[in-house]
Scaffold this motif. Structure first.
Motif, PDB file in Angstrom:
ATOM      1  N   THR A 150       0.690  -1.165  -0.067  1.00  0.00           N
ATOM      2  CA  THR A 150       0.009  -0.119   0.097  1.00  0.00           C
ATOM      3  C   THR A 150       0.997   1.222  -0.060  1.00  0.00           C
ATOM      4  N   GLY A 151       0.403   2.367  -0.544  1.00  0.00           N
ATOM      5  CA  GLY A 151       1.108   3.477  -0.399  1.00  0.00           C
ATOM      6  C   GLY A 151       1.583   3.958   0.808  1.00  0.00           C
ATOM      7  N   SER A 152       0.681   3.506   1.827  1.00  0.00           N
ATOM      8  CA  SER A 152       1.191   4.070   3.448  1.00  0.00           C
ATOM      9  C   SER A 152       2.129   3.308   3.845  1.00  0.00           C
ATOM     10  N   GLN A 153       2.267   1.909   3.450  1.00  0.00           N
ATOM     11  CA  GLN A 153       3.454   0.955   3.783  1.00  0.00           C
ATOM     12  C   GLN A 153       4.639   1.512   3.294  1.00  0.00           C
ATOM     13  N   LEU A 154       4.666   1.925   1.986  1.00  0.00           N
ATOM     14  CA  LEU A 154       5.771   2.207   1.230  1.00  0.00           C
ATOM     15  C   LEU A 154       6.482   3.661   1.843  1.00  0.00           C
ATOM     16  N   PHE A 155       5.643   4.495   2.024  1.00  0.00           N
ATOM     17  CA  PHE A 155       5.750   5.893   2.791  1.00  0.00           C
ATOM     18  C   PHE A 155       6.520   5.496   4.065  1.00  0.00           C
ATOM     19  N   THR A 156       5.945   4.637   4.612  1.00  0.00           N
ATOM     20  CA  THR A 156       6.430   4.561   6.058  1.00  0.00           C
ATOM     21  C   THR A 156       7.689   4.009   6.174  1.00  0.00           C
ATOM     22  N   GLU A 157       8.031   3.040   5.317  1.00  0.00           N
ATOM     23  CA  GLU A 157       9.245   2.321   4.863  1.00  0.00           C
ATOM     24  C   GLU A 157      10.166   3.580   4.475  1.00  0.00           C
TER      25      GLU A 157
END
Length: 392
Positions: A150-157
């Protein structure tokens, strides 16, 4: 049949570079593209070049508006786009020949909302390359994120490992998704990519990244990223942070993503305060042109971040002093330990010497006793023998 990719190019006074830009798009290997050039009130020869190219290539559309900034130009391009996918491109940059074909392939195979990729930098001069050498590697991420997230997961990483690059051009976006999300560029500011890229990621359900340099980033003098910082840069960071504030209350965002977003917003506000505190008084006066609420909020946040920096500096100073004291304490403790060990060693040596002395005393006493006995016998024997001799 509709276009596969809409390439949106905002143009403002880049007649020195726009030909290279357009040529890089026209030679793309992918079929079915439309090239939307938004002339943002250029005063040089940019518009004439655009019209000339549009006459030669039916895929090129030219939209003209009065100068309102890159955000408005890009938003205008989004409204005019008809392609399945959207690709932004600055008018002084270029695309690698296979860039769009590769990106479309990723979008189709993985059914993505957004596909992220890297870029390579080229420099206008050797001097600029020396001065801005950090850009040589800035657009290349060392880590790999090929998995669909998800975009949120990649943003967090990316926030965790420093891979986040807030550049609206280093991504291909599915147009339907972008329109449904309602995300647009904030009008009237610079640093607009910070909010746009973060918002797109927070809305996206399927994204991935490849370490492919598909974009060519031109680093030149007198561009937004190379000219001296001014009030508009500080204000841009402020507006981006304020735009992202509402996402803290989105129930769909996880705790990790909320923490990552907080870190990112703190970075934006730190940049804002750093710029504002270092610009001239004349530049600072431009804050008076803002609406009262914005002006008050920005001044408060500048003050708050300045205090936070001071407190952090003071804490670092105290931590450094404490570290020195602890180091001295450790040195003294080691010295004390050595003294204690020396004392113990000397104590044992003293005890050994005392035992040796006792032994010597015992030996001496024995010798004395033996000598006295023999001398006594002699003294007793001699008078008796002398007496007996006289009697006889």
């Amino acid at each position: 049949m509709g276009a596969e990719v809409s390439i949106i190019i905002p143009v403002y006074n880049t007649d020195k570079f726009i030909i290279d830009c357009l040529d890089s798009v026209r030679r793309q290997s992918v079929q079915g593209i439309e090239i939307i050039c938004v002339n943002d009130g250029s005063t040089d020869g940019s518009l004439q070049i655009l019209k000339s190219y549009a006459e030669k290539d039916s895929r090129i559309q030219v939209v003209s508006q009065k100068n309102q900034g890159v955000s408005v130009a890009r938003n205008e391009g989004i409204g005019a786009a008809a392609g399945k996918y959207i690709q932004f491109l600055d008018s002084d940059d270029m695309l690698e020949p296979e860039a769009l074909e590769y990106a479309v392939q990723q979008m189709e195979e993985k059914q993505l909302d957004v596909f992220f990729y890297d870029a390579r930098a080229i420099f206008e001069s050797a001097q600029l390359e020396k001065e801005k050498s950090s850009y040589k590697t800035y657009y290349h991420r060392e880590n790999h994120y090929q998995d669909v997230l998800t975009g949120s997961q990649l943003f967090t990483e990316w926030i965790k490992d420093g891979g986040f690059r807030p550049n609206g051009n280093l991504q291909m976006i599915r147009r339907d998704f972008l329109l449904q999300s309602g995300v647009k560029f904030i009008p009237g500011i610079v640093q607009e990519d910070n909010a746009f890229t973060a918002e797109v990621m927070l809305h996206a359900r399927r994204v991935c990244h490849e370490n492919e340099a598909l974009y060519i980033r031109r680093v030149r003098s007198d561009s937004i990223m190379t000219r001296p910082q001014s009030f508009i840069n500080a204000y841009g960071y402020f507006r981006c942070a304020m735009a992202l504030e509402r996402y803290f209350f989105y129930p769909a965002i996880s705790g990790d993503t909320r923490s990552a977003l907080q870190i990112f917003c703190q970075t934006l506000l730190k940049n804002m305060e750093g710029i504002y505190s270092n610009i001239s008084e004349a530049e600072k006066e431009k804050i008076q042109t803002l609406p009262e609420e914005e002006r008050a909020a920005m001044l408060y946040l500048c003050w708050y971040n300045e205090q936070a920096v001071k407190n952090r500096t003071e804490m670092i100073k105290k931590a450094s002093e404490l570290k020195v004291l602890n180091e001295k304490k450790e040195i003294l403790a080691k010295q004390y330990q050595k003294v204690a060990e020396d004392k113990q060693r000397l104590q044992k040596k003293l005890e050994s010497l005392e035992k040796h002395q006792e032994m010597l005393k015992a030996d001496f006493t024995a010798i004395q006793q033996s000598l006295s006995f023999r001398l006594g016998r002699k003294l007793t024997w001699l008078p008796r023998n002398l007496r007996d001799a006289f009697i006889r």
